[in-house]
Design an enzyme around this catalytic site. Structure first.
Site, short mmCIF file in Angstrom:
data_model
loop_
_atom_site.label_atom_id
_atom_site.label_comp_id
_atom_site.label_asym_id
_atom_site.label_seq_id
_atom_site.Cartn_x
_atom_site.Cartn_y
_atom_site.Cartn_z
N ARG A 64 -36.75 -54.11 31.24
CA ARG A 64 -36.79 -52.72 31.72
C ARG A 64 -37.20 -52.64 33.18
O ARG A 64 -36.70 -51.79 33.93
CB ARG A 64 -37.75 -51.93 30.83
CG ARG A 64 -37.70 -50.43 31.05
CD ARG A 64 -38.54 -49.71 30.02
NE ARG A 64 -38.53 -48.27 30.28
CZ ARG A 64 -39.62 -47.53 30.40
NH1 ARG A 64 -40.81 -48.08 30.29
NH2 ARG A 64 -39.53 -46.23 30.63
N HIS A 68 -35.20 -50.49 36.09
CA HIS A 68 -35.84 -49.42 36.85
C HIS A 68 -35.95 -49.77 38.32
O HIS A 68 -36.02 -48.87 39.16
CB HIS A 68 -37.22 -49.11 36.25
CG HIS A 68 -37.15 -48.25 35.03
ND1 HIS A 68 -37.86 -47.08 34.89
CD2 HIS A 68 -36.43 -48.38 33.89
CE1 HIS A 68 -37.60 -46.53 33.71
NE2 HIS A 68 -36.73 -47.31 33.09
N ASP A 76 -34.64 -54.17 44.92
CA ASP A 76 -35.44 -54.59 46.07
C ASP A 76 -36.92 -54.72 45.78
O ASP A 76 -37.74 -54.79 46.70
CB ASP A 76 -35.23 -53.61 47.24
CG ASP A 76 -35.78 -52.21 46.93
OD1 ASP A 76 -36.11 -51.94 45.75
OD2 ASP A 76 -35.86 -51.39 47.86
N GLU A 90 -42.88 -45.21 43.41
CA GLU A 90 -42.04 -45.13 42.20
C GLU A 90 -42.84 -45.39 40.93
O GLU A 90 -42.62 -44.77 39.89
CB GLU A 90 -40.93 -46.17 42.28
CG GLU A 90 -39.90 -45.96 43.35
CD GLU A 90 -38.95 -47.14 43.45
OE1 GLU A 90 -38.66 -47.76 42.39
OE2 GLU A 90 -38.50 -47.45 44.56
N ASN A 96 -41.75 -43.79 34.90
CA ASN A 96 -42.20 -45.17 35.08
C ASN A 96 -43.63 -45.42 34.60
O ASN A 96 -44.11 -46.56 34.65
CB ASN A 96 -42.12 -45.56 36.56
CG ASN A 96 -40.70 -45.83 37.02
OD1 ASN A 96 -39.83 -46.15 36.20
ND2 ASN A 96 -40.46 -45.69 38.31
N HIS A 205 -31.44 -51.61 24.39
CA HIS A 205 -32.34 -50.89 23.48
C HIS A 205 -32.46 -51.57 22.13
O HIS A 205 -33.13 -51.05 21.25
CB HIS A 205 -31.84 -49.45 23.29
CG HIS A 205 -32.10 -48.59 24.48
ND1 HIS A 205 -31.55 -47.34 24.63
CD2 HIS A 205 -32.84 -48.81 25.58
CE1 HIS A 205 -31.95 -46.81 25.77
NE2 HIS A 205 -32.73 -47.68 26.37
N THR A 206 -31.84 -52.71 21.99
CA THR A 206 -31.99 -53.45 20.74
C THR A 206 -33.35 -54.13 20.68
O THR A 206 -33.78 -54.59 19.62
CB THR A 206 -30.86 -54.48 20.56
OG1 THR A 206 -30.77 -54.85 19.18
CG2 THR A 206 -31.10 -55.72 21.40
N SER A 259 -36.60 -54.99 13.96
CA SER A 259 -35.92 -55.99 14.80
C SER A 259 -36.16 -55.77 16.27
O SER A 259 -35.30 -56.01 17.11
CB SER A 259 -34.41 -55.95 14.51
OG SER A 259 -33.71 -56.92 15.25
N ASP A 264 -29.93 -58.73 19.78
CA ASP A 264 -28.67 -58.93 19.06
C ASP A 264 -27.87 -57.63 19.11
O ASP A 264 -28.14 -56.78 19.94
CB ASP A 264 -28.94 -59.37 17.61
CG ASP A 264 -29.88 -58.42 16.88
OD1 ASP A 264 -29.90 -57.20 17.21
OD2 ASP A 264 -30.60 -58.88 15.96
#
Length: 336
Positions: A64, A68, A76, A90, A96, A205-206, A259, A264
């Site tokens: 993540r 972001h 950067d 940020e 965040n 998102h798995t 999971s 996967d």
């Protein structure tokens, strides 16, 4: 060790329809540090693996972080910068506040500064750590045997660190988990990613978890009239309501129940069944291209890992600083 709770306000993973943009980079290359710091990948991998052994939930936060970072000011390292008395960075933007994994990046940076001072950018460390994290989350490398064949993809390096990090840029550029397919297309066209990339990268998102307040609106007050998001399966919404109240800011749920630490294609099965945790997940069924990709990978993961690597490399080229632009930060949280 306390387990991570990477509230995944989705972005992390959603993108748009142009193949490439003028913001992409041709100067990045695999093995950029082969002469200046040949052990860079080994050091980052060792660091990620050490944290992973203590806490397997670290994989989603590191993945993540890279999303972001790249979606605001480009790839950067600007998401790592701390706020000062004169600037809110940020990192402190609302989307965040649930980011995690900064300690892993800082540890790798310290090791690299000791080995190759002033050479490796924080932005490249973030990109490498994301690759290593998602690779570890697959069954392929659970043994900890690292080699080219065990990496999901190879990372192009050569980025430099940015000197700009503002809360407004993050708020204006990070997408909402409540967005639909057309907003996602328009918002992320500049990232150089097409509809296939949108479907592929959404599958990040798995792995990971989310706080209830990131999706509770879908359950209780979607349009402000006390209604439920119609794109969410009603019976699944009932299940989620048992865990989350409208004002719950602390409860954490797995995005893929049972999971959340295994990378996967289970995510696609949930989207097909209208059980995606975010409205933006279900938006994949609103475009024929993304819908076809979802449905074709519900029970068949063939090609997905390759596709994910290709899309991650494309995302990692966004608005990269090179040459004399930017800097190589000594401390990832502080501009030199």
């Amino acid at each position: 060790m306390e387990k991570r709770s990477p509230c995944s306000l989705f972005v992390s993973l959603l993108l748009a329809f142009f193949l490439f943009s003028t913001n992409s980079s041709d100067a990045l290359e695999e093995g950029f540090y082969s002469k200046s710091c040949p052990d860079v990948e080994k050091i980052v991998r060792k660091t990620v693996l050490s944290y992973y052994k203590d806490d397997p939930t670290i994989t989603a936060p590191l993945l993540r972080l890279h999303f972001h970072d790249c979606f605001v000011e480009g790839c950067d390292g600007s998401v790592l910068i701390n706020s000062t008395k004169t600037n809110v960075a940020e990192k402190d933007a609302k989307p965040n506040l649930s980011l995690d994994g900064f300690d892993v990046i800082d540890k790798a940076k310290a090791e690299l500064e000791a080995k190759c001072p002033g050479v490796v950018s924080c932005a490249d460390i973030v990109a490498l750590a994301a690759r290593d994290a998602v690779s570890l989350a697959t069954y392929v490398v659970r043994s900890g045997k690292w080699s080219k064949d065990y990496n999901m993809y190879e990372v192009e390096t050569g980025r430099r660190d940015g000197r700009v990090s503002t809360v407004s840029d993050a708020i204006n550029n990070l997408p909402s988990s409540f967005w639909g397919i057309y907003q996602l297309k328009r918002s992320f066209a500049s990232k150089g990613l097409n509809l296939k990339d949108l479907a592929v990268l959404s599958a990040a998102h798995t792995i990971g978890n989310s706080h209830c307040n990131s999706f509770a609106k879908r359950l209780y007050n979607y349009t402000g009239k006390g209604d439920m998001d119609p794109s969410l399966l009603a019976s699944y919404a009932t299940t989620l309501k048992k865990e989350c109240t409208p004002t719950d800011n602390t409860t954490v749920l797995e995005m893929v129940p049972g999971s959340s630490t295994t990378f996967d294609t289970t995510y696609f099965k949930l989207v097909k069944e209208k059980k995606g945790l975010f409205h933006s997940d279900q938006a994949l069924l609103r475009s024929q291209v993304t819908k076809n990709y979802v449905l074709s990978h519900v029970t068949n993961s063939t090609g997905f890992f390759h596709d994910f690597g290709v899309s991650m490399v494309k995302m990692g080229r966004n608005k990269v600083l090179e040459g004399k632009n930017g800097e190589i930060r000594k401390n990832c949280a502080v501009i030199n």
